[in-house]
Design an enzyme around this catalytic site. Sequence first.
Site, mmCIF file in Angstrom:
data_model
loop_
_atom_site.group_PDB
_atom_site.id
_atom_site.type_symbol
_atom_site.label_atom_id
_atom_site.label_comp_id
_atom_site.label_asym_id
_atom_site.label_seq_id
_atom_site.Cartn_x
_atom_site.Cartn_y
_atom_site.Cartn_z
ATOM 1 N NE ARG A 58 -1.643 -2.405 2.716
ATOM 2 C CZ ARG A 58 -1.749 -3.699 2.345
ATOM 3 N NH1 ARG A 58 -2.775 -3.996 1.658
ATOM 4 N NH2 ARG A 58 -0.966 -4.516 2.531
ATOM 5 C CB THR A 59 3.595 2.563 2.289
ATOM 6 O OG1 THR A 59 2.737 2.021 3.508
ATOM 7 C CG2 THR A 59 4.023 3.859 2.596
ATOM 8 C CE LYS A 86 27.106 -4.263 -7.180
ATOM 9 N NZ LYS A 86 27.334 -3.198 -8.337
ATOM 10 N NE ARG A 107 7.061 0.603 4.825
ATOM 11 C CZ ARG A 107 5.775 0.050 4.816
ATOM 12 N NH1 ARG A 107 5.671 -1.074 4.458
ATOM 13 N NH2 ARG A 107 4.691 0.661 5.008
ATOM 14 C CG HIS A 135 3.454 3.828 8.372
ATOM 15 N ND1 HIS A 135 3.489 4.844 7.304
ATOM 16 C CD2 HIS A 135 3.052 2.755 8.049
ATOM 17 C CE1 HIS A 135 3.110 3.912 6.340
ATOM 18 N NE2 HIS A 135 3.052 2.749 6.594
#
Length: 310
Positions: A58-59, A86, A107, A135
């Site tokens: 969703r986000t 890496k 995120r 959030h």
Amino acid sequence: MSRDHWSGKDVLSILDFSRQDLEQLFALADEFIRRPGAVEKSLSDRIVATAFFEPSTRTRLSFTTAALKLGAKVVDLSPDASSVMKGESLHDTILMLEAYSDLIVMRHPSEGAALLASEVAKIPIINGGDGSQHHPSQAMLDLFTIKRLKGRIDGLRYAILGDARYARTVTSLLYGLSKYRPASVYLVSPEGLRLRSEIKATLEGFNLETQELDKIDDVLGKVDVIYMTRIQKERFPDVNEYERVKGSYRIDKATLVKAKGAIVLHPLPRMNELAYDVDSLPSAAYMEQARLGVPLRMALLDSVLGRTKK
Ligand code: CP
């Protein structure tokens, strides 16, 4: 409508925004819903970067959709296919995204990662979730959904059910509610999922009163909003701790018979805590909540980036 307070700002925590800021954001999102044909391509010369170091449906996708609807182009880091694999540092990764874009939505599993990014980059950072901490756009979306469906945020009775210990959506929603005047806030969780003491202390500092309860049955029929969350299995430091609380709460259609007039929200994804038979009830509002993520995040991107100078 003044968006000065949003313009060019990082969005790290909902605590950084006033009630008036939030109301401006909601009014703009309402406008995008009311007049979809009149949406200006305010980001037509902008590039939005998404950098999700944890899974998201969703986000990530609602921010991407929102950016595209405003005319922006979107580049996606996809950490698994990048030089993060890496061993490139977060510091250097953010510097690269800053070189290629005008705003970063990120995120990360670590608390404070978005703050670090904001200290590295001069372009705005939107925190799409950092560990168990914040959030902000989800909390803005939750409050916007409540306002649209119930007509107000003040004066309502809230039951927040589930993982108050690790769910950043719960913490951020409580921080958001602290800017309003809810009639009551019940936190319904088993012992092992109760709010962390430092969050409780922060909320007390904001004069947001909460009451902790074990079972939703104690407040069904006495609340206007039921906010469900899944148990955040991935955040438990000890699998035994998770095993002790797994499956400890669930609502289904039969449970909600007593919940007269309450809407049911859930940031999603859902697991077993929310039965599929709830979906057919008029009170089930979580899919509408997810859909409203697009206009709300359009308003957020437009407010932060739409008026800034390049
Ligand atoms: N509500 C929420 O944050 O959902 P995603 O994890 O799918 O982005």
